[in-house]
Every structure is written in structure tokens, then in C-alpha cells.
Design a protein around this motif. Structure first.
Motif, PDB file in Angstrom:
ATOM      1  N   LYS A  43       0.793  -1.191   0.171  1.00 39.34           N
ATOM      2  CA  LYS A  43      -0.029  -0.090  -0.088  1.00 39.34           C
ATOM      3  C   LYS A  43       0.977   1.168  -0.231  1.00 39.34           C
ATOM      4  N   GLN A  76       2.214   1.847  -3.508  1.00 41.81           N
ATOM      5  CA  GLN A  76       0.997   1.945  -4.208  1.00 41.81           C
ATOM      6  C   GLN A  76       0.749   3.526  -4.019  1.00 41.81           C
ATOM      7  N   SER A  77       0.914   4.146  -2.779  1.00 44.77           N
ATOM      8  CA  SER A  77       0.784   5.605  -2.783  1.00 44.77           C
ATOM      9  C   SER A  77       1.676   6.520  -3.526  1.00 44.77           C
ATOM     10  N   GLY A 125      -2.157   4.061  -9.671  1.00 37.02           N
ATOM     11  CA  GLY A 125      -2.006   2.688  -9.253  1.00 37.02           C
ATOM     12  C   GLY A 125      -3.148   2.408  -8.398  1.00 37.02           C
ATOM     13  N   THR A 141      -4.229  -0.956  -8.509  1.00 35.27           N
ATOM     14  CA  THR A 141      -4.313  -2.540  -8.410  1.00 35.27           C
ATOM     15  C   THR A 141      -3.227  -2.938  -7.495  1.00 35.27           C
ATOM     16  N   ILE A 142      -3.352  -3.914  -6.438  1.00 38.84           N
ATOM     17  CA  ILE A 142      -2.422  -4.484  -5.904  1.00 38.84           C
ATOM     18  C   ILE A 142      -2.768  -6.039  -5.871  1.00 38.84           C
ATOM     19  N   VAL A 185       2.392  -4.548  -7.534  1.00 35.76           N
ATOM     20  CA  VAL A 185       1.799  -3.251  -7.634  1.00 35.76           C
ATOM     21  C   VAL A 185       1.752  -2.870  -8.755  1.00 35.76           C
ATOM     22  N   THR A 200       1.382  -0.149 -11.673  1.00 30.52           N
ATOM     23  CA  THR A 200       1.574   1.512 -11.337  1.00 30.52           C
ATOM     24  C   THR A 200       0.527   2.340 -12.408  1.00 30.52           C
TER      25      THR A 200
END
Length: 71
Positions: free
Chosen positions: A37, A40-41, A47, A49-50, A61, A63
Motif C-alpha cells: 500500500k 501504491q501511494s 496505481g 491495483t495490488i 503493484v 503502476t
């Protein structure tokens, strides 16, 4: 600049940069969701989707940054 951003974030978090369907992705090398997370931030506009790769026990992750074709 897009690839440089992905590589810079990967370097900070010890990730591996790759491309899936012409999109840069970061393999986190861990199964820590909070770490994924945080990575992703750095891509708030793209971004979204994980995913957990169960066979590799690590998060990936996406991008949202597309790889530019080489000229």
C-alpha cells in the motif's frame, strides 16, 4: 520520466520493476500488504491495483504507467 519514477520507487523499497501487458509493475519481494500500500501511494493517479501472487508469496503493484515503445 515514467520509467524513471517506477525505477526510483522500486529502488527505495527494494522492488523489481517489470512490465505486464505494456504496463510497469513492481514486484515487492514480500507478502506485507502495508508495504504494498505504501508503494501504491506513490502512484495515486494511476496505481489502483495490488495483487498477491500466491505462487511467489509476494505482492505486485500495478503502476498504471504504460511503457513507451522504443523508437
Amino acid at each position: 520520466m515514467n520509467r524513471q519514477k517506477a525505477e526510483m520507487i522500486a529502488g527505495i523499497y527494494g522492488c523489481e520493476v517489470s512490465s505486464v501487458n505494456n504496463e510497469f509493475v513492481l514486484y515487492t519481494k514480500s507478502n506485507d500488504l502495508e508495504n504494498a500500500k505504501m508503494i501504491q501511494s506513490h502512484f495515486p493517479k494511476y496505481g489502483i491495483t495490488i495483487s498477491l501472487l500466491t505462487d511467489r508469496d509476494e505482492y505486485i503493484v500495478y503502476t498504471g504507467i504504460n511503457q513507451q515503445p522504443r523508437k
